[in-house]
Design a protein around this motif. Structure first.
Motif, PDB file in Angstrom:
ATOM      1  N   THR A   1       0.990  -1.221   0.047  1.00  0.00           N
ATOM      2  CA  THR A   1       0.028  -0.056   0.058  1.00  0.00           C
ATOM      3  C   THR A   1       0.733   1.263   0.038  1.00  0.00           C
ATOM      4  OG1 THR A   1      -0.157  -0.070   2.155  1.00  0.00           O
ATOM      5  CG2 THR A   1      -1.906  -1.368   1.131  1.00  0.00           C
ATOM      6  N   ARG A   2       0.414   2.122  -0.872  1.00  0.00           N
ATOM      7  CA  ARG A   2       1.210   3.363  -0.998  1.00  0.00           C
ATOM      8  C   ARG A   2       1.152   4.382   0.057  1.00  0.00           C
ATOM      9  NH1 ARG A   2       2.371   4.920  -7.187  1.00  0.00           N
ATOM     10  NH2 ARG A   2       2.898   2.920  -7.910  1.00  0.00           N
ATOM     11  N   LYS A   3       2.103   4.914   0.735  1.00  0.00           N
ATOM     12  CA  LYS A   3       2.172   6.137   1.723  1.00  0.00           C
ATOM     13  C   LYS A   3       1.689   7.221   1.202  1.00  0.00           C
ATOM     14  CE  LYS A   3       4.792   3.494   4.775  1.00  0.00           C
ATOM     15  NZ  LYS A   3       6.146   3.427   5.656  1.00  0.00           N
ATOM     16  N   PRO A   4       0.817   8.207   1.542  1.00  0.00           N
ATOM     17  CA  PRO A   4       0.687   9.571   1.063  1.00  0.00           C
ATOM     18  C   PRO A   4       2.028  10.275   1.197  1.00  0.00           C
ATOM     19  CG  PRO A   4      -0.697   9.114   3.188  1.00  0.00           C
ATOM     20  CD  PRO A   4       0.258   8.112   2.827  1.00  0.00           C
ATOM     21  N   VAL A   5       2.004  10.877   0.008  1.00  0.00           N
ATOM     22  CA  VAL A   5       3.492  11.758  -0.189  1.00  0.00           C
ATOM     23  C   VAL A   5       3.328  13.184   0.095  1.00  0.00           C
ATOM     24  CG1 VAL A   5       5.036  12.703  -2.149  1.00  0.00           C
ATOM     25  CG2 VAL A   5       3.884  10.322  -2.414  1.00  0.00           C
ATOM     26  N   ALA A   6       4.090  13.757   0.756  1.00  0.00           N
ATOM     27  CA  ALA A   6       4.061  15.053   1.388  1.00  0.00           C
ATOM     28  C   ALA A   6       4.066  16.011   0.096  1.00  0.00           C
ATOM     29  CB  ALA A   6       5.453  15.392   2.385  1.00  0.00           C
ATOM     30  N   VAL A   7       3.370  17.277   0.487  1.00  0.00           N
ATOM     31  CA  VAL A   7       3.024  18.136  -0.437  1.00  0.00           C
ATOM     32  C   VAL A   7       4.615  18.844  -0.452  1.00  0.00           C
ATOM     33  CG1 VAL A   7       1.818  20.510  -0.824  1.00  0.00           C
ATOM     34  CG2 VAL A   7       0.612  18.520   0.047  1.00  0.00           C
ATOM     35  N   ARG A   8       4.977  19.081  -1.714  1.00  0.00           N
ATOM     36  CA  ARG A   8       6.216  19.737  -2.151  1.00  0.00           C
ATOM     37  C   ARG A   8       5.887  21.264  -2.453  1.00  0.00           C
ATOM     38  NH1 ARG A   8      10.185  16.377  -5.730  1.00  0.00           N
ATOM     39  NH2 ARG A   8      11.269  18.355  -5.304  1.00  0.00           N
ATOM     40  N   TYR A   9       4.759  21.599  -3.112  1.00  0.00           N
ATOM     41  CA  TYR A   9       4.663  22.922  -3.756  1.00  0.00           C
ATOM     42  C   TYR A   9       3.248  23.207  -3.378  1.00  0.00           C
ATOM     43  CZ  TYR A   9       8.552  21.234  -6.278  1.00  0.00           C
ATOM     44  OH  TYR A   9       9.524  20.780  -6.868  1.00  0.00           O
ATOM     45  N   ARG A  10       3.013  24.454  -3.029  1.00  0.00           N
ATOM     46  CA  ARG A  10       1.625  25.284  -2.668  1.00  0.00           C
ATOM     47  C   ARG A  10       1.692  26.331  -3.051  1.00  0.00           C
ATOM     48  NH1 ARG A  10       1.412  23.984   2.615  1.00  0.00           N
ATOM     49  NH2 ARG A  10       0.470  21.942   2.252  1.00  0.00           N
TER      50      ARG A  10
ATOM     51  N   GLN B   1      -2.371  22.550  -4.026  1.00  0.00           N
ATOM     52  CA  GLN B   1      -1.315  21.592  -3.683  1.00  0.00           C
ATOM     53  C   GLN B   1      -0.593  20.689  -4.740  1.00  0.00           C
ATOM     54  OE1 GLN B   1      -2.148  19.919   0.093  1.00  0.00           O
ATOM     55  NE2 GLN B   1      -2.584  21.811   1.140  1.00  0.00           N
ATOM     56  N   TRP B   2       0.475  20.640  -4.802  1.00  0.00           N
ATOM     57  CA  TRP B   2       1.050  19.334  -5.577  1.00  0.00           C
ATOM     58  C   TRP B   2       2.442  18.704  -4.931  1.00  0.00           C
ATOM     59  CZ3 TRP B   2       5.004  20.327 -10.024  1.00  0.00           C
ATOM     60  CH2 TRP B   2       5.224  19.130 -10.533  1.00  0.00           C
ATOM     61  N   THR B   3       2.388  17.255  -5.071  1.00  0.00           N
ATOM     62  CA  THR B   3       3.670  16.673  -4.418  1.00  0.00           C
ATOM     63  C   THR B   3       4.617  16.689  -5.232  1.00  0.00           C
ATOM     64  OG1 THR B   3       2.778  14.552  -5.620  1.00  0.00           O
ATOM     65  CG2 THR B   3       1.724  15.001  -3.381  1.00  0.00           C
ATOM     66  N   GLY B   4       4.653  17.196  -6.297  1.00  0.00           N
ATOM     67  CA  GLY B   4       5.822  17.155  -7.329  1.00  0.00           C
ATOM     68  C   GLY B   4       5.821  15.727  -8.192  1.00  0.00           C
ATOM     69  N   ARG B   5       4.924  14.955  -7.975  1.00  0.00           N
ATOM     70  CA  ARG B   5       4.899  13.489  -8.759  1.00  0.00           C
ATOM     71  C   ARG B   5       3.752  13.785  -9.606  1.00  0.00           C
ATOM     72  NH1 ARG B   5       5.462   8.755  -4.269  1.00  0.00           N
ATOM     73  NH2 ARG B   5       7.800   9.313  -3.721  1.00  0.00           N
ATOM     74  N   GLY B   6       3.934  13.130 -10.730  1.00  0.00           N
ATOM     75  CA  GLY B   6       3.019  12.796 -11.673  1.00  0.00           C
ATOM     76  C   GLY B   6       3.104  14.195 -12.812  1.00  0.00           C
ATOM     77  N   ARG B   7       1.992  14.582 -13.329  1.00  0.00           N
ATOM     78  CA  ARG B   7       1.634  15.570 -14.059  1.00  0.00           C
ATOM     79  C   ARG B   7       1.531  16.773 -13.544  1.00  0.00           C
ATOM     80  NH1 ARG B   7      -2.766  14.252 -18.763  1.00  0.00           N
ATOM     81  NH2 ARG B   7      -1.313  13.722 -20.403  1.00  0.00           N
ATOM     82  N   GLN B   8       1.894  17.987 -13.962  1.00  0.00           N
ATOM     83  CA  GLN B   8       2.007  19.291 -13.117  1.00  0.00           C
ATOM     84  C   GLN B   8       0.517  19.751 -13.405  1.00  0.00           C
ATOM     85  OE1 GLN B   8       4.450  21.786 -15.244  1.00  0.00           O
ATOM     86  NE2 GLN B   8       6.275  21.364 -13.873  1.00  0.00           N
TER      87      GLN B   8
ATOM     88  N   LEU C   1       4.271  28.776 -14.141  1.00  0.00           N
ATOM     89  CA  LEU C   1       5.401  28.671 -14.487  1.00  0.00           C
ATOM     90  C   LEU C   1       5.349  29.402 -16.295  1.00  0.00           C
ATOM     91  CD1 LEU C   1       6.449  24.536 -14.330  1.00  0.00           C
ATOM     92  CD2 LEU C   1       7.575  26.992 -13.095  1.00  0.00           C
ATOM     93  N   ALA C   2       4.361  29.546 -16.734  1.00  0.00           N
ATOM     94  CA  ALA C   2       4.085  30.183 -17.865  1.00  0.00           C
ATOM     95  C   ALA C   2       4.272  31.765 -17.734  1.00  0.00           C
ATOM     96  CB  ALA C   2       2.963  29.990 -18.659  1.00  0.00           C
ATOM     97  N   SER C   3       3.882  32.282 -16.443  1.00  0.00           N
ATOM     98  CA  SER C   3       3.865  33.495 -16.284  1.00  0.00           C
ATOM     99  C   SER C   3       5.383  33.991 -15.965  1.00  0.00           C
ATOM    100  CB  SER C   3       2.863  33.893 -15.088  1.00  0.00           C
ATOM    101  OG  SER C   3       3.329  33.499 -13.804  1.00  0.00           O
ATOM    102  N   GLY C   4       6.260  33.040 -15.909  1.00  0.00           N
ATOM    103  CA  GLY C   4       7.680  33.422 -15.884  1.00  0.00           C
ATOM    104  C   GLY C   4       8.387  33.215 -14.411  1.00  0.00           C
ATOM    105  N   LYS C   5       7.486  32.766 -13.656  1.00  0.00           N
ATOM    106  CA  LYS C   5       7.775  32.431 -12.227  1.00  0.00           C
ATOM    107  C   LYS C   5       8.480  31.280 -11.927  1.00  0.00           C
ATOM    108  CE  LYS C   5       3.973  35.629 -10.505  1.00  0.00           C
ATOM    109  NZ  LYS C   5       2.580  35.524 -10.167  1.00  0.00           N
ATOM    110  N   SER C   6       9.345  31.139 -10.951  1.00  0.00           N
ATOM    111  CA  SER C   6      10.134  29.743 -10.794  1.00  0.00           C
ATOM    112  C   SER C   6       9.242  28.681 -10.048  1.00  0.00           C
ATOM    113  CB  SER C   6      11.338  30.050 -10.218  1.00  0.00           C
ATOM    114  OG  SER C   6      11.277  30.413  -8.775  1.00  0.00           O
ATOM    115  N   LEU C   7       9.547  27.582 -10.083  1.00  0.00           N
ATOM    116  CA  LEU C   7       8.971  26.514  -9.366  1.00  0.00           C
ATOM    117  C   LEU C   7       9.461  26.611  -7.785  1.00  0.00           C
ATOM    118  CD1 LEU C   7       7.093  23.930  -9.686  1.00  0.00           C
ATOM    119  CD2 LEU C   7       9.181  22.623  -9.992  1.00  0.00           C
TER     120      LEU C   7
END
Length: 106
Positions: A63-72, A80-87, A95-101
């Motif tokens: 069973t997969r454990k929940p992954v911590a959120v890396r981006y908010r 929120q996004w864990t950084g896994r899978g599709r953005q 990112l399209a507006s020129g800001k960094s991850l």
């Protein structure tokens, strides 16, 4: 057997007899198959319920454990996004507006 000599009623009766005989033989085949399965299980020393049990020979997966959120999102913390899978779309827009991850990092 010459079927052309039979009347429609006789053919209908014959058809019904064939259906009944077919069902009877199917049941006999199931009984024979069950007996063979039991005999095989006994010959190798495996209890039948274990052989046919809930596991069914399936490979158990972890069973997969929940992954911590890396981006908010800084303005909306529910995005929120864990950084896994599709953005997610909001990350793509960011990112399209020129800001960094890195600016979204938790």
């Amino acid at each position: 057997m010459d079927l052309s000599a039979l009347s429609l009623t006789e053919l209908s009766d014959l058809q019904e007899q064939i259906k009944q005989e077919f069902k009877k033989r199917q049941k006999q085949e199931v009984v024979r198959a069950r007996e063979q399965i039991i005999a095989i299980a006994q010959s190798v020393g495996v209890p039948l319920d274990e052989l046919l049990g809930a596991g069914g020979g399936k490979v158990k997966t972890k069973t997969r454990k929940p992954v911590a959120v890396r981006y908010r999102h800084p303005d909306n913390s529910s995005l929120q996004w864990t950084g896994r899978g599709r953005q997610p779309q909001w990350v793509k827009d960011w990112l399209a507006s020129g800001k960094s991850l890195d600016a979204l990092g938790v």
